[in-house]
Design an enzyme around this catalytic site. Structure first.
Site, PDB file in Angstrom:
ATOM      1  N   LYS A  91       0.838  -1.199   0.000  1.00  0.00           N
ATOM      2  CA  LYS A  91       0.000   0.000   0.000  1.00  0.00           C
ATOM      3  C   LYS A  91       0.874   1.250   0.000  1.00  0.00           C
ATOM      4  CE  LYS A  91      -3.981   2.033   2.425  1.00  0.00           C
ATOM      5  NZ  LYS A  91      -4.914   1.891   3.577  1.00  0.00           N
ATOM      6  N   SER A 166      -9.927   2.189   2.746  1.00  0.00           N
ATOM      7  CA  SER A 166      -9.086   2.979   1.858  1.00  0.00           C
ATOM      8  C   SER A 166      -8.128   2.149   1.013  1.00  0.00           C
ATOM      9  CB  SER A 166      -8.254   3.977   2.680  1.00  0.00           C
ATOM     10  OG  SER A 166      -7.343   3.291   3.543  1.00  0.00           O
ATOM     11  N   SER A 190      -9.943  -0.247   6.852  1.00  0.00           N
ATOM     12  CA  SER A 190      -9.365  -0.115   5.512  1.00  0.00           C
ATOM     13  C   SER A 190      -8.681  -1.358   4.976  1.00  0.00           C
ATOM     14  CB  SER A 190      -8.371   1.049   5.481  1.00  0.00           C
ATOM     15  OG  SER A 190      -9.035   2.264   5.698  1.00  0.00           O
TER      16      SER A 190
END
EC number: 6.3.5.7
Length: 497
Positions: A91, A166, A190
């Site tokens: 990420k 997210s 997330s």
């Protein structure tokens, strides 16, 4: 509905295998790490134009890392870890020295970190090639990955729908066969929420058990780095690599890493006899999508059939969790993001010699931050201002304490708690982006764990009967007992096969 990307659409069987299977092939020298890594790079080139899971692909660095693993194994050295040679998607909230780190924000476009995050370093030391950096909501603020300054990620199950947020990029990469492993971060769901929407497995570890050093902060008391993969065992193997005390992280806890891999292997026999499973009443009610509730009830009955004792549990203050979370988080955001001002790194706007430093800062932040980030900064600044601090922020912190106490009482009765991971299956891109309250409500089931700092897992619980899209079962465990997630999760996974 089926995911054409993971099975029918794959051009290499290497991109459909589990990480554990790939590690076995690499370590026995039936296949090289370079071959596995190249297969996934080819897969990214093949499908990511449609999915947009990645913001940056580091082909040269990934292949160099794979070659280093192959060289060591060919020389007779033991694998650096159980996952050595298996590539991974990272990420874009974790800093890396060899690739840009943007947190999906224009204000950090092109930023190169002078150091690696602790998790990044541990991955490198474990011999795990990093394929690239995945898309996310800007500074991890959002539930759909639509808040990225670089475009939305699409769900491989339906390209018109969100993969969640997210960390939708990491989960979409897994679900499309672009990566067998991924790292996410979880502030209010997330990791778990995208896992539910893409039929993958995601874990939020206990707060403080995985280092946050080198994580671009959203809300420091809520953020947690965690593993995500396509199976419970793969997730456990990755969890074991990244967990552990870190002297560079002031919130890191000096405790032994929970035996998550052993727990996952133990649970694979499918036996849940003697396990007390609590069903949280506050997460099993009207207002959720019918197909999600049907899948959840079927999951509970499956666990009962596997020997678990099912107990209804009441956590009354969970009803106030959403309001408390969306007061505490913006307050921490307004503090954390004050550092992005155009003076030290990242975007600098209007610096033409005619403006003051204050004007440059204001213009930089106006141009560099997206609408949702600005909204949360404003909310947080307001809630922390004189005259409102006691009425808003302190009250939210009191509710946070009550939620933690609800969890403590619940775990006196049961071993784990379960709920749906999300109130609905994946929604269409554009459906909620203009309605912040609707988007915030999507985190209802996941954010209480972050407020309490506990551990949680989402794993596939079948396709919803009304949409044909994936649903997720959320399993919750007490602090520092993350192994319970893997023991119960692996047993549930085995029971579904």
């Amino acid at each position: 509905m089926s995911n054409k990307y993971l099975v029918e659409g794959s051009t290499s069987e290497l991109t459909t295998k589990t990480a554990a299977e790939l590690a076995g092939l690499i370590h026995s020298r039936e296949v090289t790490s370079r071959e596995v890594t190249q297969a996934h790079l080819d897969r990214i080139n093949e499908v990511d134009g449609e999915i947009h899971a990645f913001l940056h692909v580091g082909e040269e660095a990934a292949l160099a890392a794979a070659d280093a693993v192959d060289k060591a194994l060919d020389a007779g050295e033991a694998p650096a870890s159980a996952l050595a040679g298996v590539p991974l998607a990272l990420k874009d909230a974790l800093v890396t020295t060899d690739a840009p780190t943007t947190a999906a924000s224009k204000i950090l476009e092109g930023y190169m970190s002078p150091y690696d995050a602790t998790v990044t370093r541990k991955l490198r030391e474990a011999g795990i090639p990093i394929l690239g950096k995945t898309n996310m909501d800007e500074f991890a603020m959002g539930s759909s990955t639509e808040n990225s300054a670089y475009g939305a990620t699409r769900n491989p199950w339906d390209l018109e729908r969100t993969p969640g947020g997210s960390g939708g990029g990491s989960s979409a990469a897994l679900a499309s066969g672009e990566a067998p492993l991924a790292i996410g971060t979880d502030t209010g769901g997330s990791i778990r929420q995208p896992a539910a929407l893409t039929n993958t497995v995601g874990v939020k570890p206990t707060y403080g058990t995985v280092s946050r050093y080198g994580l671009i902060a959203c809300a420091s008391s809520l953020d947690q780095v965690g593993p995500t993969a396509r199976t419970v065992l793969d997730t456990a193997l990755l969890h074991e690599v990244i967990a552990g005390h870190d002297m560079f992280d002031a919130t890191s806890v000096d405790k032994p890493v929970a035996p998550v891999v052993a727990a996952a292997r133990e649970g694979a026999n499918g036996d849940l006899k003697g396990v007390r499973v609590g069903v949280v009443n506050q997460f099993d009610r009207e207002g959720y999508q019918d197909g999600v509730l049907e899948a959840f009830h079927a999951s509970v009955e499956q666990m009962r059939s596997q020997g678990a004792e099912i107990v209804e549990v009441d956590c009354p203050h969970f009803d106030d969790a959403l309001g408390a979370y969306y007061l505490i988080l913006p307050c921490e955001v307004s503090s954390n993001l004050a550092r992005f001002d155009g003076m030290r790194y990242g975007l600098r706007s209007g610096d033409d010699g005619t403006r003051s430093a204050d004007e440059v800062m204001a213009l930089t932040r106006a141009e560099g931050f997206g609408p949702e980030v600005k909204r949360r900064i404003i909310l947080g600044t307001y809630a922390l201002s004189v005259g409102y601090y006691d009425a808003y922020y302190l009250q939210a912190q009191r509710v946070r304490t009550l939620i933690a106490q609800d969890f403590t009482r619940a775990f006196e009765q049961v071993d784990v708690l379960v709920s749906p991971t999300t109130p609905s299956t994946a929604f269409k891109l554009g459906d909620k982006i203009t309605d912040p309250l609707e988007m915030y409500n999507f985190d209802l089931c996941t954010l209480p764990l972050n407020l309490a700092g506990l551990s949680g897992m989402s794993l596939p619980s079948g396709l919803a009967s009304d949409t044909g899209l994936p649903t997720g079962l959320q399993i919750m465990a007490p602090a520092f007992q993350d192994d319970r997630l893997y023991r119960v999760g692996a047993a549930f996974e085995a029971g579904r096969k």
